[in-house]
Scaffold this motif. Structure first.
Motif, mmCIF file in Angstrom:
data_model
loop_
_atom_site.group_PDB
_atom_site.id
_atom_site.type_symbol
_atom_site.label_atom_id
_atom_site.label_comp_id
_atom_site.label_asym_id
_atom_site.label_seq_id
_atom_site.Cartn_x
_atom_site.Cartn_y
_atom_site.Cartn_z
ATOM 1 N N SER A 152 -31.035 29.953 -20.985
ATOM 2 C CA SER A 152 -31.008 31.107 -21.886
ATOM 3 C C SER A 152 -31.623 30.770 -23.237
ATOM 4 C CB SER A 152 -29.567 31.597 -22.081
ATOM 5 O OG SER A 152 -29.083 32.247 -20.932
ATOM 6 N N LEU A 188 -38.743 42.788 -18.565
ATOM 7 C CA LEU A 188 -37.342 42.664 -18.187
ATOM 8 C C LEU A 188 -36.464 42.371 -19.397
ATOM 9 C CD1 LEU A 188 -37.716 40.738 -14.814
ATOM 10 C CD2 LEU A 188 -36.737 43.022 -15.114
ATOM 11 N N MET A 189 -36.968 41.571 -20.312
ATOM 12 C CA MET A 189 -36.194 41.303 -21.527
ATOM 13 C C MET A 189 -36.120 42.544 -22.424
ATOM 14 S SD MET A 189 -34.824 38.235 -21.587
ATOM 15 C CE MET A 189 -34.344 38.823 -19.947
ATOM 16 N N TYR A 192 -33.428 44.593 -20.735
ATOM 17 C CA TYR A 192 -32.132 43.979 -21.003
ATOM 18 C C TYR A 192 -31.714 44.228 -22.459
ATOM 19 C CZ TYR A 192 -28.521 40.320 -20.817
ATOM 20 O OH TYR A 192 -27.338 39.617 -20.849
ATOM 21 N N SER A 193 -32.664 44.145 -23.375
ATOM 22 C CA SER A 193 -32.380 44.421 -24.786
ATOM 23 C C SER A 193 -31.965 45.872 -24.979
ATOM 24 C CB SER A 193 -33.616 44.107 -25.648
ATOM 25 O OG SER A 193 -33.968 42.746 -25.560
ATOM 26 N N LYS A 195 -30.472 47.719 -22.817
ATOM 27 C CA LYS A 195 -29.101 47.827 -22.308
ATOM 28 C C LYS A 195 -28.105 47.355 -23.368
ATOM 29 C CE LYS A 195 -26.039 45.801 -18.821
ATOM 30 N NZ LYS A 195 -25.944 44.815 -17.708
ATOM 31 N N ALA A 215 -34.496 44.384 -12.639
ATOM 32 C CA ALA A 215 -34.306 45.410 -13.663
ATOM 33 C C ALA A 215 -33.123 46.298 -13.330
ATOM 34 C CB ALA A 215 -35.576 46.243 -13.815
ATOM 35 N N HIS A 218 -29.652 43.792 -13.335
ATOM 36 C CA HIS A 218 -29.204 43.152 -14.570
ATOM 37 C C HIS A 218 -29.399 44.003 -15.823
ATOM 38 C CE1 HIS A 218 -28.381 39.237 -12.723
ATOM 39 N NE2 HIS A 218 -29.474 39.436 -11.992
ATOM 40 N N CYS A 219 -30.248 45.017 -15.739
ATOM 41 C CA CYS A 219 -30.555 45.819 -16.925
ATOM 42 C C CYS A 219 -30.107 47.265 -16.789
ATOM 43 C CB CYS A 219 -32.057 45.778 -17.220
ATOM 44 S SG CYS A 219 -32.755 44.115 -17.265
ATOM 45 N N ALA A 349 -24.594 37.890 -24.316
ATOM 46 C CA ALA A 349 -25.906 38.027 -23.671
ATOM 47 C C ALA A 349 -26.163 36.785 -22.834
ATOM 48 C CB ALA A 349 -27.014 38.199 -24.703
ATOM 49 N N PRO A 351 -29.584 35.955 -20.789
ATOM 50 C CA PRO A 351 -30.878 36.311 -20.198
ATOM 51 C C PRO A 351 -31.348 35.355 -19.112
ATOM 52 C CG PRO A 351 -31.203 35.220 -22.304
ATOM 53 C CD PRO A 351 -29.714 35.395 -22.139
#
Length: 385
Positions: A152, A188-189, A192-193, A195, A215, A218-219, A349, A351
């Motif tokens: 991470s 994807l980040m 995730y951000s 979310k 996606a 996890h998101c 978090a 990641p």
């Protein structure tokens, strides 16, 4: 020491290179514990830049401080640190304003510097056993001792902050809907951000099923496969209208599904303006776009003469008509990395779900090829010298 060295189009090799040394009192030298292969590296790997043969790649780096320059006051041997991909001085006008991705001192004649990247200064990359870190007091972010959260924390060098940056350029607010084009590492980040920041609906657009699965899992994103139909119409069919915000995590090598080729990623299928134009159509009037996908002023492998000069056929009239705003530019990693580090430390978090492979440096040539082929299941490759 060993390092990943660019040999020419679609070829890297692990070679012996000189070890880095302290060149300035503000330098440190670190033993690399983790370096990452980035989607941005593929632009150089594919011969789509002016990268010179012999260049050491790697702008996503973390490790343990081995040697400390006399002018360094906040770091000591044994410290565990992660580095922004941006090399920044800390005292130019842009750095003082928090725009560390556009430092005017570290790369004369150009606003911005980075490790191991074409046109971003003389700084060797960290896909190697060791790395010199300039302006170390300013650039290093300290991490807890040990090896906890290594995967991470490695993502703090670039893609987690860059994904976050995409949502901030779009001014995403809690409860808003967002469409993110691209489900590679940065996309994807970004999802995730979104979310974490409380987006009500997240749409992730790509063509690789394994990426879309991540996606969704996890998101909390709705997957949209652009090979199965117009992504704008797919989103509007679900959402009912244009979404509030949009993020471009693809850049100038965007694929146009209407173009045919034997290889899904053949440059003949490219349309550099495709994602931008889709975003303009996807986002509601007065919405906002965050553009973190890479665009360049010179592309030797462009599909047409105009794109080769970085000029794109953008539907600016529709953008104007809809009153949309947009933000662009590479991420100022230091604007986010400390807070994102603390989210990881406090288990708010994680990641690391993005990481698919952690391999030795000797496997880098194979992993570059597999990542470049968008092979199923190859999402983020970490190198461990």
């Amino acid at each position: 020491m060993e390092a990943v060295v660019y040999q020419g189009e679609h070829e890297v090799a692990v070679e012996e290179v000189d070890e880095p040394e302290i060149e300035h009192p503000n330098d440190v030298v670190i033993d690399i514990t983790t370096s990452c292969i980035c989607g941005s590296d593929l632009h150089m790997y594919e011969g789509r830049t002016a990268a010179d043969e012999g260049m050491v790649f790697g702008h996503e780096n973390m490790g343990i401080v081995e040697e400390v320059g006399d002018g360094v006051s906040t770091l000591e041997e044994g410290d565990r640190i992660v580095l922004p991909f941006n090399v920044a001085c800390g005292f130019c006008e842009n750095c003082e304003n928090g725009k560390t991705g556009f430092c005017t001192n570290v790369n004369p004649g150009f606003a911005g510097g980075a490790y191991g990247y074409v046109a971003m200064g003389p700084y060797k990359g960290g896909q190697a056993e060791k790395l010199r870190v300039p302006y170390a007091d300013f650039n290093a972010l300290k991490l807890p001792e040990g090896d906890e959260n290594e995967d991470s924390f490695a993502l703090l060098a670039d893609i987690f902050p860059t994904g976050w940056h995409g949502t901030r350029l779009a001014d995403l607010q809690p409860g808003e809907s967002v469409a993110i084009y691209g489900a590679g590492p940065v996309g994807l980040m970004a999802a995730y951000s979104a979310k974490i920041q409380g987006a009500s609906e997240i749409y992730s657009v790509d063509r690789v099923p394994s990426r879309l699965d991540l996606a969704e899992e996890h998101c909390a994103a709705t997957p949209i496969n652009f090979e199965e139909g117009d992504p704008v119409e797919q989103i509007k069919e679900i959402h009912g209208s244009g979404v509030d915000k949009g993020v471009d995590a693809v850049g100038y090598q965007a694929i146009d599904p209407d173009k045919e080729a034997d290889d899904a990623y053949d440059p003949a299928r490219e349309n550099p303006a495709n994602v931008l134009n889709n975003l303009i159509r996807t986002v509601r009037p007065t919405g906002q776009l965050g553009i973190v996908g890479l665009y360049v002023p010179d592309d030797p492998g462009a599909p047409d003469e105009m794109a080769a000069e970085g000029r794109l056929g953008i539907d600016f009239g529709l953008l104007f008509e809809k009153g949309q705003k947009l933000g662009t530019g590479q991420c100022d990693v230091k604007s986010y990395n400390r807070q994102l580090r603390d989210l990881i430390i406090e288990d708010r978090a994680d990641p690391s779900f993005l990481v698919s492979h952690r391999v030795g440096l000797d496997e880098a040539p194979e992993m570059y090829e597999r990542f470049d082929n968008r092979e199923e299941g190859v999402t983020k490759v970490l190198l461990e010298p």
